[in-house]
Design an enzyme around this catalytic site. Structure first.
Site, PDB file in Angstrom:
ATOM      1  N   MET A   1       0.852  -1.177   0.000  1.00  0.00           N
ATOM      2  CA  MET A   1       0.000   0.000   0.000  1.00  0.00           C
ATOM      3  C   MET A   1       0.893   1.234   0.000  1.00  0.00           C
ATOM      4  SD  MET A   1      -3.144  -1.164   2.493  1.00  0.00           S
ATOM      5  CE  MET A   1      -2.156  -1.863   3.780  1.00  0.00           C
ATOM      6  N   CYS A  83      -5.725   1.297  -8.995  1.00  0.00           N
ATOM      7  CA  CYS A  83      -5.469   2.510  -8.210  1.00  0.00           C
ATOM      8  C   CYS A  83      -6.220   3.703  -8.800  1.00  0.00           C
ATOM      9  CB  CYS A  83      -3.966   2.793  -8.182  1.00  0.00           C
ATOM     10  SG  CYS A  83      -3.601   4.264  -7.249  1.00  0.00           S
ATOM     11  N   LYS A 122      -4.064  -6.916 -10.689  1.00  0.00           N
ATOM     12  CA  LYS A 122      -5.001  -6.507  -9.631  1.00  0.00           C
ATOM     13  C   LYS A 122      -5.932  -5.460 -10.220  1.00  0.00           C
ATOM     14  CE  LYS A 122      -5.533  -4.995  -4.884  1.00  0.00           C
ATOM     15  NZ  LYS A 122      -5.452  -3.555  -4.617  1.00  0.00           N
ATOM     16  N   ASN A 194     -10.515  -9.279  -2.825  1.00  0.00           N
ATOM     17  CA  ASN A 194      -9.967  -8.251  -1.936  1.00  0.00           C
ATOM     18  C   ASN A 194     -11.038  -7.202  -1.641  1.00  0.00           C
ATOM     19  OD1 ASN A 194      -8.408  -5.209  -2.562  1.00  0.00           O
ATOM     20  ND2 ASN A 194      -7.887  -6.365  -0.724  1.00  0.00           N
ATOM     21  N   GLY A 195     -10.922  -6.636  -0.428  1.00  0.00           N
ATOM     22  CA  GLY A 195     -11.793  -5.522  -0.064  1.00  0.00           C
ATOM     23  C   GLY A 195     -12.620  -5.813   1.171  1.00  0.00           C
ATOM     24  N   GLY A 196     -12.324  -5.089   2.259  1.00  0.00           N
ATOM     25  CA  GLY A 196     -13.183  -5.157   3.440  1.00  0.00           C
ATOM     26  C   GLY A 196     -13.059  -6.409   4.278  1.00  0.00           C
ATOM     27  N   GLY A 216      -5.692  -5.890   2.959  1.00  0.00           N
ATOM     28  CA  GLY A 216      -4.941  -4.640   2.891  1.00  0.00           C
ATOM     29  C   GLY A 216      -4.896  -3.972   4.251  1.00  0.00           C
ATOM     30  N   ARG A 217      -5.855  -3.079   4.492  1.00  0.00           N
ATOM     31  CA  ARG A 217      -5.811  -2.238   5.688  1.00  0.00           C
ATOM     32  C   ARG A 217      -5.833  -3.029   6.993  1.00  0.00           C
ATOM     33  NH1 ARG A 217     -10.308   1.533   3.002  1.00  0.00           N
ATOM     34  NH2 ARG A 217     -10.837  -0.554   2.274  1.00  0.00           N
TER      35      ARG A 217
END
Ligand SMILES: Cc1cc2nc3c(=O)[nH]c(=O)nc-3n(C[C@H](O)[C@H](O)[C@H](O)COP(=O)(O)O)c2cc1C
Length: 320
Positions: A1, A83, A122, A194-196, A216-217
């Site tokens: 990231m 992105c 991605k 991916n995501g959440g 990710g986060r």
């Protein structure tokens, strides 16, 4: 990231999980070709398996940057088509390329011709007013024909008109069903969702529908999430290290890097979340935030933070 992770972060995360595949932040082809590529690309051998994520749209530049990356020893080259930043749109790469599958396919083909390692993409499920059913299918078919077998799909659209990059990471709604349908329709491809995803249980719940999950986060904010992955998802019989053991394993690396003039906070900023949800997590974070950036900050700062986290009374009184 971008602006969050770097080689120090990956070294740290690798102490938590040996099997999880790690990726670099997006590095533009131009940064590799015209920048200080040693600084941009070097990594510690312990970081394997690791993929280099490239950003760009010029097939020749991408191919050359990928060739240099593969020579550094990366295990995979991943092309960023997700992105949403303005800077990235003006350079015609990132998520805006979802509208140009042929150009992405050319890039993938050029990279594949120049490296011996797998080339992956991605992407998002779509951008702006694209129909997330037809356009994602077309994108994956076109890029798949160029030889990409793995797609990591951030399960939300990017709205390039009107939303900031930050808003684009949480405002467009997540649509896991769209990624599940992609896998169901293209069983021969490897589809990673991916995501959440914020817990190991949430990741596991996706695995009947897709081939893998990317975090990710959550992995950054609560890195100890990774500690159970080897045992739970990869069948390892090793007991994961405790949080304090992870710190002990990180210390020699920090000392080596300090000797090379790396600043302490460049490394410790990535470990602030290690004790997330644990007693004394705040005091641990605060000690590092207040001391690690100071000129001459050395290993003693990290050692004190460790004692605070461990509940050493002598140090916790001073820290609370
Ligand atoms: C600060 C920040 C920087 C990011 N940089 C990248 C990047 O360089 N490459 C990339 O593919 N995604 C990047 N992302 C997006 C994440 O990889 C991920 O797709 C997104 O945050 C959704 O997953 P999550 O909910 O697990 O975080 C970034 C996200 C954040 C918050």
């Amino acid at each position: 990231m971008m602006e969050w992770t770097d080689r120090h972060c990956r070294y740290f995360l690798r102490l938590l999980s040996r099997r999880t595949f790690l990726y670099t932040e997006m590095v533009t082809a131009e940064a590799v070709l015209y920048g200080d590529c040693d600084r941009v690309l070097s990594f510690h051998p312990a970081e394997h398996p690791i993929g280099l994520q490239l950003g760009g749209s010029d097939p020749n530049r991408l191919a050359e940057a990928a060739r240099i990356g593969a020579n550094f020893g990366y295990d995979e080259i991943n092309l960023n088509v997700g992105c949403p930043s303005d800077r990235v749109q003006s350079g015609r790469f990132g998520a805006c390329l979802m509208a140009e599958p042929e150009l992405v396919a050319e890039g993938v083909a050029a990279i594949r011709a120049s490296v011996p390692v797998p080339v992956t993409v991605k992407c998002r499920i779509g951008i702006d007013d694209q129909d997330a059913e037809a356009s994602l299918d077309r994108f994956v078919t076109t890029v798949g024909e160029a030889g990409c077998r793995t797609f990591i799909v951030h399960a939300r659209k990017a709205w390039l008109k009107g939303l900031s990059p930050e808003e684009n990471r949480h405002l467009p709604p997540l649509d896991y069903g769209r990624v599940h349908r992609l896998k169901a329709g293209r069983p021969e491809l490897e589809i990673v969702l991916n995501g959440g995803i914020e817990s190991l249980a949430a990741a596991e719940a996706q695995l009947p529908h897709v081939d893998g999950v990317m975090l990710g986060r959550a992995a950054y904010a609560d890195p100890y999430l990774l500690a159970e992955i080897d045992r739970t998802l990869f069948g390892s019989d090793e007991t994961p290290p405790s949080r304090l053991e992870v710190l002990d394993l990180f210390m020699p690396y920090v000392e080596t890097e300090l000797a090379k003039c790396t600043r302490l906070n460049q490394m410790t900023r990535h470990i602030l979340g290690l004790f997330h949800g644990q007693p004394r997590a705040r005091a641990f974070r605060r000690h590092l935030a207040e001391h690690a950036h100071l000129d001459g900050a050395g290993i003693a700062v990290l050692d004190t933070a460790r004692r605070i986290a461990a509940g050493d009374k002598h140090f916790s009184v001073a820290a609370e």
